[in-house]
Design an enzyme around this catalytic site. Structure first.
Site, PDB file in Angstrom:
ATOM      1  N   PRO A  45       0.800  -1.222   0.000  1.00 32.86           N
ATOM      2  CA  PRO A  45       0.000   0.000   0.000  1.00 32.86           C
ATOM      3  C   PRO A  45       0.837   1.280   0.000  1.00 32.86           C
ATOM      4  CG  PRO A  45       0.021  -0.945   2.188  1.00 32.86           C
ATOM      5  CD  PRO A  45       0.761  -1.907   1.294  1.00 32.86           C
ATOM      6  N   CYS A  46       1.491   1.540  -1.126  1.00 33.58           N
ATOM      7  CA  CYS A  46       2.372   2.703  -1.221  1.00 33.58           C
ATOM      8  C   CYS A  46       1.601   4.011  -1.098  1.00 33.58           C
ATOM      9  CB  CYS A  46       3.214   2.660  -2.483  1.00 33.58           C
ATOM     10  SG  CYS A  46       2.264   2.675  -4.004  1.00 33.58           S
ATOM     11  N   HIS A  47       0.276   3.968  -1.276  1.00 33.88           N
ATOM     12  CA  HIS A  47      -0.516   5.181  -1.080  1.00 33.88           C
ATOM     13  C   HIS A  47      -0.465   5.649   0.370  1.00 33.88           C
ATOM     14  CE1 HIS A  47      -3.280   1.855  -0.193  1.00 33.88           C
ATOM     15  NE2 HIS A  47      -3.939   2.704   0.587  1.00 33.88           N
TER      16      HIS A  47
END
Length: 191
Positions: free
Chosen positions: A138-140
């Protein structure tokens, strides 16, 4: 390398795609404006992948992705990822990013520090910009700087960081609302 497969599936943000091989998922492509663009981006990354029905493990991952995009809790941390083609530093960064809980965020500097490489902020940003595992890594949830929620994501299609964080309730502290989930851009600053 083994044979790779992919499938396209419906979500609340549009048609997304996922590719996998024997060792696990190799990539996720979030929805583009049109399904053909989603397919094109995924197949550009995995030209050897053939469209097929998902295995039960892949179907479970798809169900988790759909739930997350609906704003429902979904633990995707145990989904098998094939990181054979990922550089060692990026692999370490992705493993750390997978531990960030829903609704929380860290910065590139936080990730670099936790990796014991506080001077590697740029390297963290570069690794996350190449993240092939949208939502599964989940790089967001990793911001360039505290409060900086703009920008699109690697494999993010039309879905922005702000939109994903809104769906997860990270921006409001109160959980997602329908308005948050439908929002494509951050509200304008009044101050």
């Amino acid at each position: 390398m083994g044979e790779r497969a992919y499938t396209v599936f419906d979500t609340v943000v549009g048609r997304c795609a996922i590719a996998w091989g024997v060792a696990g998922i190799v990539g996720v492509q979030l929805a583009e404006a049109r399904e053909i663009e989603t397919r094109r981006h995924l197949l550009r990354r995995f030209p050897d992948a053939r469209e097929t029905r998902p295995t039960p493990e892949i179907e479970a991952a798809i169900d988790g992705l759909k739930a997350l995009l609906r704003g429902e809790p979904a633990d995707l941390s145990d989904v098998a990822l094939d990181m054979a083609d990922v550089l060692p530093f990026a692999r370490r960064a992705y493993q750390l990013v997978r531990t960030i809980p829903r609704g929380e965020t860290l910065t590139f500097a936080d990730i670099a520090s936790r990796l014991g490489a506080s001077g590697a902020v740029l390297s963290v940003g570069q690794a996350l910009a190449k993240n092939p595992f949208a939502l599964l890594v989940p790089c967001h949830r990793v911001l360039p700087a505290r409060g900086e929620t703009s920008g699109t994501l690697a494999c993010g299609g039309i879905v922005s960081r702000y939109r994903l964080l809104s769906i997860e309730g990270a921006l409001t502290g109160r959980g997602p609302t329908l308005l948050d989930a439908l929002s494509f851009a951050p509200p304008r600053s009044t101050g």
